[in-house]
Design an enzyme around this catalytic site. Structure first.
Site, PDB file in Angstrom:
ATOM      1  N   ILE A   8      21.904  23.877  41.832  1.00 17.79           N
ATOM      2  CA  ILE A   8      22.671  25.110  41.964  1.00 17.79           C
ATOM      3  C   ILE A   8      23.056  25.602  40.570  1.00 17.79           C
ATOM      4  O   ILE A   8      23.612  24.839  39.775  1.00 17.79           O
ATOM      5  CB  ILE A   8      23.939  24.892  42.809  1.00 17.79           C
ATOM      6  CG1 ILE A   8      23.582  24.296  44.179  1.00 17.79           C
ATOM      7  CG2 ILE A   8      24.715  26.196  42.974  1.00 17.79           C
ATOM      8  CD1 ILE A   8      24.787  23.880  45.004  1.00 17.79           C
TER       9      ILE A   8
ATOM     10  N   ASN B  35      22.262  31.093  41.790  1.00 16.42           N
ATOM     11  CA  ASN B  35      23.555  31.742  41.972  1.00 16.42           C
ATOM     12  C   ASN B  35      24.078  32.409  40.693  1.00 16.42           C
ATOM     13  O   ASN B  35      24.726  33.448  40.774  1.00 16.42           O
ATOM     14  CB  ASN B  35      24.578  30.714  42.458  1.00 16.42           C
ATOM     15  CG  ASN B  35      26.005  31.164  42.247  1.00 16.42           C
ATOM     16  OD1 ASN B  35      26.517  32.014  42.979  1.00 16.42           O
ATOM     17  ND2 ASN B  35      26.665  30.634  41.215  1.00 16.42           N
TER      18      ASN B  35
ATOM     19  N   TYR C  13      22.606  45.565  36.373  1.00  8.67           N
ATOM     20  CA  TYR C  13      22.859  44.603  37.450  1.00  8.67           C
ATOM     21  C   TYR C  13      22.107  44.994  38.719  1.00  8.67           C
ATOM     22  O   TYR C  13      21.429  44.161  39.346  1.00  8.67           O
ATOM     23  CB  TYR C  13      24.362  44.534  37.716  1.00  8.67           C
ATOM     24  CG  TYR C  13      24.767  43.523  38.766  1.00  8.67           C
ATOM     25  CD1 TYR C  13      24.807  42.170  38.487  1.00  8.67           C
ATOM     26  CD2 TYR C  13      25.139  43.939  40.046  1.00  8.67           C
ATOM     27  CE1 TYR C  13      25.188  41.236  39.442  1.00  8.67           C
ATOM     28  CE2 TYR C  13      25.528  43.025  41.013  1.00  8.67           C
ATOM     29  CZ  TYR C  13      25.550  41.676  40.713  1.00  8.67           C
ATOM     30  OH  TYR C  13      25.934  40.770  41.670  1.00  8.67           O
TER      31      TYR C  13
ATOM     32  N   THR D  14      36.086  36.412  43.193  1.00 10.71           N
ATOM     33  CA  THR D  14      35.728  35.624  42.022  1.00 10.71           C
ATOM     34  C   THR D  14      36.189  36.336  40.753  1.00 10.71           C
ATOM     35  O   THR D  14      36.727  37.447  40.793  1.00 10.71           O
ATOM     36  CB  THR D  14      34.202  35.432  41.951  1.00 10.71           C
ATOM     37  OG1 THR D  14      33.583  36.729  41.794  1.00 10.71           O
ATOM     38  CG2 THR D  14      33.674  34.768  43.212  1.00 10.71           C
TER      39      THR D  14
END
Length: 254
Positions: A12, A88, A155, A192
């Site tokens: 990950i 991720n 992005y 987050t």
């Protein structure tokens, strides 16, 4: 991926904090699992179940060497049922109209969000093809891959590219090695540091900033641990298909 007790192996990226940290914790909650994190944190090996390989994914030349640092005894993994790479790690900056962006940050955004996952997938394929069981690549995508957000050109472009790469690689794996499968998963608006960064933007940088301020104020953000558990449970329950794109907000926990 349902069935009796089985050994699971996860790699990950971006496990230092946020969704990546929660994904690592959710993966470790599975019986028989081992988790390797690729992050900027210091390297460690703990209890033979958890390892961190220190890497800055902006340095794409370091990705091949990172796989060489994984402590794995292939003989011990003879009963391995599933190997999983979760791409991720991601960056949102620069947040601004392209005309106002820094050249270096634009290039770094594409490297981390698109180039690195492609390279990680390539090296994961060669790392895992000699291992038994099913192999999965899960690419973390975003709603920004499907709709334009002014200020997020790099992005959004990187995530859109990752979506198409996922579909393309699914066709490739089906042809060259059906033991491998790949999908893209959009976790939704997760609470987050990236969300905190968005809320600090000016309207000039990001005209839709008020939408994200309101989401936080009105409890509209998903806790990272909740999104992580839903993703891991859905994956292991066999709810993902090769080449699929999924929105976790519309999926129920397995």
């Amino acid at each position: 991926m349902s069935g009796t007790a089985r050994r699971l192996f996860f790699i990950i990226t971006g496990t230092t904090r946020g969704l990546g940290r929660s994904l690592a914790a959710a993966a470790l909650d599975q019986a028989g699992s081992r988790v390797v994190g690729f992050s900027r944190a210091a390297p460690f090996l703990k209890n033979d179940r958890q390892q961190n390989v220190s890497i800055d994914l902006n340095d794409t030349d370091a990705i091949a060497a990172a796989f060489d640092q994984i402590a794995v005894d292939r003989q011990e993994n003879a009963d391995l049922a599933h190997s999983v790479l979760i791409n991720n790690a991601g960056v949102l900056d620069p947040i601004a109209p392209v005309a106002d962006c820094d050249d270096r940050l634009l290039a770094e955004n594409i490297r981390v969000n698109l180039t690195a996952p492609l390279l990680l997938t390539r090296h994961f394929f060669h790392f895992a093809k000699g291992l038994p069981g099913r192999k999965w690549i899960v690419n973390i995508t975003s709603g920004a891959s499907q709709a334009p957000y002014p200020g997020w050109a790099a992005y959004g472009a990187a995530k859109a590219g990752l979506d198409l790469a996922t579909r393309t690689m699914a066709l490739e794996f089906a042809s060259i090695d059906p033991a491998f499968a790949v999908c893209a998963v959009a976790p939704g608006t997760v609470d987050t540091d990236m969300q905190a960064r968005i809320r600090r933007c000016s309207h000039q940088q990001f005209p839709q900033v008020d939408k994200f301020i309101d989401l936080k104020a009105n409890g509209g953000l998903t806790p990272p641990f909740q999104a992580a558990r839903r993703l891991i449970k859905s994956l292991l329950a066999g709810r993902f298909e090769n080449g699929g794109r999924y929105d976790l907000r519309t999926m129920h926990p397995a």
